[in-house]
Write a protein that holds these residues in place. Structure first.
Motif, short mmCIF file in Angstrom:
data_model
loop_
_atom_site.label_atom_id
_atom_site.label_comp_id
_atom_site.label_asym_id
_atom_site.label_seq_id
_atom_site.Cartn_x
_atom_site.Cartn_y
_atom_site.Cartn_z
N ARG A 1 -51.25 46.11 -24.15
CA ARG A 1 -51.52 45.05 -24.09
C ARG A 1 -52.12 44.34 -25.61
O ARG A 1 -52.77 44.92 -26.19
N GLU A 2 -51.97 42.65 -25.42
CA GLU A 2 -52.86 41.29 -25.91
C GLU A 2 -54.12 41.56 -26.38
O GLU A 2 -54.76 42.55 -24.97
N TRP A 3 -54.77 41.35 -27.50
CA TRP A 3 -56.54 41.24 -26.97
C TRP A 3 -56.20 40.33 -26.06
O TRP A 3 -55.93 39.34 -25.82
N ASP A 4 -57.39 40.35 -25.37
CA ASP A 4 -57.95 40.32 -24.24
C ASP A 4 -58.65 38.94 -25.01
O ASP A 4 -60.48 39.23 -24.95
N TYR A 5 -58.43 37.35 -24.59
CA TYR A 5 -59.42 36.15 -25.36
C TYR A 5 -60.08 36.48 -24.43
O TYR A 5 -60.67 35.26 -24.66
N GLY A 6 -60.07 36.59 -23.43
CA GLY A 6 -61.94 36.42 -22.57
C GLY A 6 -61.29 34.55 -22.13
O GLY A 6 -60.32 34.03 -21.75
N ASP A 7 -62.50 33.80 -22.85
CA ASP A 7 -62.88 32.29 -22.57
C ASP A 7 -61.99 31.96 -23.22
O ASP A 7 -61.73 30.28 -23.16
N PHE A 8 -61.75 32.38 -24.57
CA PHE A 8 -60.33 31.84 -25.18
C PHE A 8 -59.00 31.55 -25.05
O PHE A 8 -58.01 31.34 -25.79
N GLU A 9 -58.90 32.41 -23.67
CA GLU A 9 -57.06 32.06 -23.42
C GLU A 9 -56.91 30.71 -23.10
O GLU A 9 -56.94 30.02 -22.78
N GLY A 10 -55.61 30.83 -23.82
CA GLY A 10 -54.51 29.18 -23.59
C GLY A 10 -55.60 28.29 -24.69
O GLY A 10 -54.65 27.35 -24.82
N LEU A 11 -56.48 28.54 -25.36
CA LEU A 11 -56.88 27.68 -26.61
C LEU A 11 -55.68 27.84 -27.97
O LEU A 11 -56.22 29.01 -28.49
N LEU A 12 -56.07 26.61 -28.67
CA LEU A 12 -55.78 26.53 -29.94
C LEU A 12 -56.88 27.42 -30.52
O LEU A 12 -58.65 27.19 -30.50
N ALA A 13 -57.00 27.66 -32.14
CA ALA A 13 -57.75 27.90 -33.12
C ALA A 13 -58.89 27.06 -33.29
O ALA A 13 -60.11 26.91 -33.49
N GLN A 14 -57.92 25.62 -33.21
CA GLN A 14 -58.94 24.54 -33.53
C GLN A 14 -60.00 24.28 -32.97
O GLN A 14 -61.20 23.87 -32.25
N GLU B 1 -64.39 23.70 -32.45
CA GLU B 1 -64.73 23.42 -32.13
C GLU B 1 -66.24 23.32 -30.96
O GLU B 1 -67.29 22.80 -30.80
N ARG B 2 -65.75 24.84 -29.89
CA ARG B 2 -66.44 25.04 -28.83
C ARG B 2 -67.90 25.71 -30.39
O ARG B 2 -68.86 26.22 -29.99
N ARG B 3 -67.08 26.70 -31.08
CA ARG B 3 -68.10 28.01 -31.81
C ARG B 3 -67.58 27.82 -33.22
O ARG B 3 -67.11 28.66 -34.19
N PRO B 4 -68.52 27.17 -34.10
CA PRO B 4 -67.71 26.78 -35.46
C PRO B 4 -68.58 28.10 -35.92
O PRO B 4 -69.45 28.91 -35.60
N GLY B 5 -67.09 28.10 -36.91
CA GLY B 5 -67.48 29.68 -37.98
C GLY B 5 -66.75 30.81 -37.28
O GLY B 5 -66.95 31.38 -37.90
N TRP B 6 -66.82 30.80 -36.05
CA TRP B 6 -66.15 32.12 -35.95
C TRP B 6 -64.99 32.89 -36.23
O TRP B 6 -63.62 31.89 -36.52
N ASN B 7 -64.65 33.63 -35.93
CA ASN B 7 -63.93 34.91 -36.16
C ASN B 7 -63.54 35.30 -34.87
O ASN B 7 -63.62 36.83 -35.05
#
Length: 220
Positions: free
Chosen positions: A95-108, A112-118
């Motif tokens: 399966r794909e990486w589980d994106y959890g709270d970020f599922e369905g979101l754009l990188a931008q 905006e929610r978590r500056p500097g996130w990688n």
């Protein structure tokens, strides 16, 4: 030991989806292929899949397939004109990486929610960490190499293995295949509908290598 060609792993990313076009993180969401995604996979199948072609079904000892419909549909489209669909395993390990709270979101939107996130260093809150993703991919690599040893050392199975999965998954797998830290995956590209070929150098299973990266039906 009889001389045999080096075994290969074909890493297939599913065809285009609406969210892959929009750039939305698509992990557990079961998004279908677009019409364009279906065309991509069919074009690849026509050029690369079949008797005597690069991906010859009779050379595939097994195929690992993500259960998400975009991957499962891609698998069946690849082999819809084959005399026999290759043996395959639907597995959550692909399966794909589980994106959890970020599922369905754009990188931008994530930044905006978590500056500097990688993603490659920080993982996904509420989903899989970097360590969890690396461990899962390393485990499926062990299974693939077991098939490759059976072929190369014993001749008891066919030459090739395939995985039909997802973009982040494929980049992580390719990175870990050659023993690099997971965060090096950010340097790789895996387009929708593309195929990467992994194998080994110098006629030994001790030297995993990348044979071809991101082959696309658009470039064939």
């Amino acid at each position: 030991m009889p001389h045999r060609p080096m075994p290969r792993l074909f890493v297939v990313r599913h065809g285009q989806t609406e969210w892959s076009v929009n750039g939305r993180h698509t992990g557990i969401s079961d998004i279908p292929l677009t019409d364009r995604g279906v065309e991509q996979v069919k074009a690849t199948a026509q050029k690369l899949v079949g008797e005597g072609k690069l991906i010859d079904p009779k050379n595939l000892c097994t195929v690992f397939v993500s259960p998400r419909q975009r991957a499962h549909k891609t698998f069946h489209l690849l082999f819809e004109n084959a005399e026999k669909v290759p043996d395959h395993i639907l597995t959550e390990e692909a399966r794909e990486w589980d994106y959890g709270d970020f599922e369905g979101l754009l990188a931008q939107e994530i930044l905006e929610r978590r500056p500097g996130w990688n993603a490659w260093k920080d993982g996904f809150p509420g989903g899989e960490s970097v360590g969890e993703m690396e461990s899962r991919v390393d485990h499926i690599i062990q299974q693939i190499r077991a098939y490759h040893r059976k072929y190369f050392e014993e001749g008891t199975v066919s030459r090739d293995v395939m995985i039909v999965a997802h973009g982040h998954f494929g980049r992580v797998l390719t990175t870990r295949w050659i023993g690099l830290p997971l965060d090096q995956g950010t340097k790789l590209t895996m387009d929708a509908g593309a195929i990467t070929i992994l194998s080994y150098n110098h006629n030994t299973l001790d030297e995993p290598s990348i044979t071809a990266l991101n082959l696309s039906s658009l470039l064939l």
